[in-house]
Structures are given as structure tokens and as C-alpha cells.
Design an enzyme around this catalytic site. Sequence first.
Site, PDB file in Angstrom:
ATOM      1  N   ALA A  73       1.234   8.702  12.321  1.00  0.00           N
ATOM      2  CA  ALA A  73      -0.033   8.420  11.650  1.00  0.00           C
ATOM      3  C   ALA A  73      -0.199   6.940  11.310  1.00  0.00           C
ATOM      4  CB  ALA A  73      -0.147   9.267  10.383  1.00  0.00           C
ATOM      5  N   CYS A 328      10.244   3.440  -7.481  1.00  0.00           N
ATOM      6  CA  CYS A 328      11.474   3.118  -8.203  1.00  0.00           C
ATOM      7  C   CYS A 328      12.597   2.719  -7.273  1.00  0.00           C
ATOM      8  CB  CYS A 328      11.897   4.284  -9.073  1.00  0.00           C
ATOM      9  SG  CYS A 328      12.270   5.765  -8.138  1.00  0.00           S
TER      10      CYS A 328
END
Length: 404
Positions: A73, A328
Site C-alpha cells: 500500500a 514510543c
Amino acid sequence: MKFPIYLDYNATAPTDPHVVEAMMPYFTQTYGNAASRNHQFGWEAEQAVEKARDLLGETIGGGGREIVLTSGATESNNLAILGVADFYSEKGRHIITSPIEHKAVIDPCQALEQRGYDVTFLDVDDDGCISLEQLEKSIRPDTILVSLMAGNNEIGTLNPLEEIGKITRKHGVLFHTDATQAVGKIPLNVEQMNIDLLSFTAHKMYGPKGVGALYVRRKRPRVRLSPIMFGGGHERGMRSGTLNVPGIVGFAKALELCRDEMESEAERQTALRERLHQRLQAELDHIKLNGHPTQRLPNNLNVSFGYVEGESLIMGISDIAVSSGSACTSASLEPSYVLRALGVGDDLAHSSIRFGVGRFTTEEEIDYTADKMIFAVKRLRDMSPLYEMVQEGIDLSTVNWTPH
């Protein structure tokens, strides 16, 4: 129950054994190059590709000749945006998108800005929804493309594709949607929704990684693209490169399975998602659902946990594979740009968890996850002076914090 538990289906899905079975002969038996037009090996490979191409196109309401096969994609999104921008540059240089698109859309748009194009990023509300009124007002005589995703990869919010398609068609602007998270999970029809370009990929729907597709409308209107890579003129000149025949066969098989079980799986996964959310809501305070409460992907749940440090929370549930809404794992430790665009504060954005359920998720796994999450959040809050102050009725916004 098998550990670790996998609840990160929005990142990728395991390849279904039926898909692997369908792919196997194309590694060692029917291994021809689909572009080899002068012998049996090539003809057989080409037949397999064309059969897969037809299924991919028909499943989204188009035709096989409208499918350009890619590596995934990200490539499809880049080809759609950069290809339209280059081919239609004489007509206009204005593109409309939103700030919560996948980076595979935002980054090429920003690259175009560096080349003198003008990009409008629509506002989104607290649930991640755009305003159709703002979209229509943003369209200008030089607008050539609107690119808005079908379902958000982090928060699951769905865009009203049919309404967007009506607006773009009314103004003669091409409409591209990144449907990576949506194809195979919710019904999509490029004709009914006036979608001109649609990106999707195999590995989000239990197919292999490294193969994707871009739907490119051939009529009413015929969409033209400039290629972004060269070398052989494959895929009608839009995407050169030897076709990944086993991957393409697996892609089609994966989509066929998703299509056949879409309704029942959407119902089952929604029930699992709600089962987890209801447990968390019942036993924890100061939690926040991110994304629209109902207009969302059936398998996505994104929750922020107040007064909890996000990385500590993920470490506390190490036998469950989830992802954080915050980046994170990056060196910068920046919170999620999607959540920040929704107005979520850095503290909650840093403590958000994305749960993605899938075909192989069980109720037993959901119940274990709920128990583990509740225990981990309560344990961390027991060590949090901020949570203790809130429990004592102190409004933290009124506290005059003194640096030391």
C-alpha cells in the site's frame, strides 16, 4: 491458550494456511515470469496473475484491467499521489488530504509541497472525523486530487466515502482513498462511492507481505498516472518490475476468504472489541476511547489510560502483543501525531494502546487481556502521586508546579 497473545492485527496479520497452500505451487512448479510471452511457463504464470487481478478488481466493484499490482500500500499511495500530481500538473497543483492520514500519504504530499504544490490539510474533530462542508469549500479550480483514507490505522475512525465521492465527482476532482485497513473488513464499492483510485495490500487481510494493488479507474473518468519507477513498462507502463506471482495468487486467495466471511467476522470481531472495552470501562476510571465510538473499523480499539506511563504499561503486559498510539519506539519519543490532531494531550497520547483483534482471536484471549490490563493499570496507579492527588479531589490544573 497460546502465548504471547497477538492483538496487533492493524499492524499486520498472520498468513492464513489456506493462502499459503494456494501460493505453494507458484514457488516451485508454476514459476515462470508472467511477462515471458513465448513459452508455457510464462503463459501459466500470466494466467494465474490475470485470474487474481480479476478477483481483486471485482471484489471492490471494479474490473481486473483497473488493477495495478505493486509491492504494497505504501507504493500504491505514492503512485496514486505522485502519479496524479505529475500527470495533471498543467491542470492544477492543489491537493486536499487530512492530518491523520498514514505517513505513506502525508509524506508524498509534503514532498510535493517542496516542489511547489499546495496541499490543504482538513481539520478533524475529537473523533477523527472530517467536515464534508469544509472539504467542499476547500476545493478550488486548481484542485486535482482529494486523498482521504477509508479507515484510520490508529483510531479506526471510518470516513464517509460515498459522501466524499459525491462531492469530488460534482467538482470534477479525482478521489483517492487509502483503504489498507478497510478492504476485506467492510464493504467497499468503487463505482457506488465514486472512488477513482484505491490503495490496498495483502498482509492486512491474512495474505503475504510485499504485495499490494492500486485500483485506477479506466472510464467515467479515465484516470491517467505518470509512473514513479521505470524499467520494462509492466502494468501498462504504470509500474515496471517482475510480478510477484506467488504473492499475487496469495493476495487474491486472502481477499476471497475475507470477502466470503466479511459479515460474520465483522460481527464477531466487533463483539470481541466491545467485550474488552466494556471490561476496561467497568473496572478502570480515567480512561478515554480514541476514535469514533461506532463509525470505526470492527477490529480496532484505541484507549488512553490516564495517570499511567505508557511504556511502563506495555512492559507490564509483555505477554500481549499490542501497539502504542504514541511512537514510543522512535528515538524522539514523540506522541502519536494522529492523537495530537484529535486534540488529545501529550500525557494521554503517551499512554494510549491500540488493540487489534483478528480472525484467530478468541474470547479467552480477550478475557485474559482485560484481566492483565486492569491489574497493570491499577499497579502503576498505586505508584503514581498524580493519581493519588486526583483521588483526593485535587484539580491538577490548579497546582502551581515549582521547578527544582
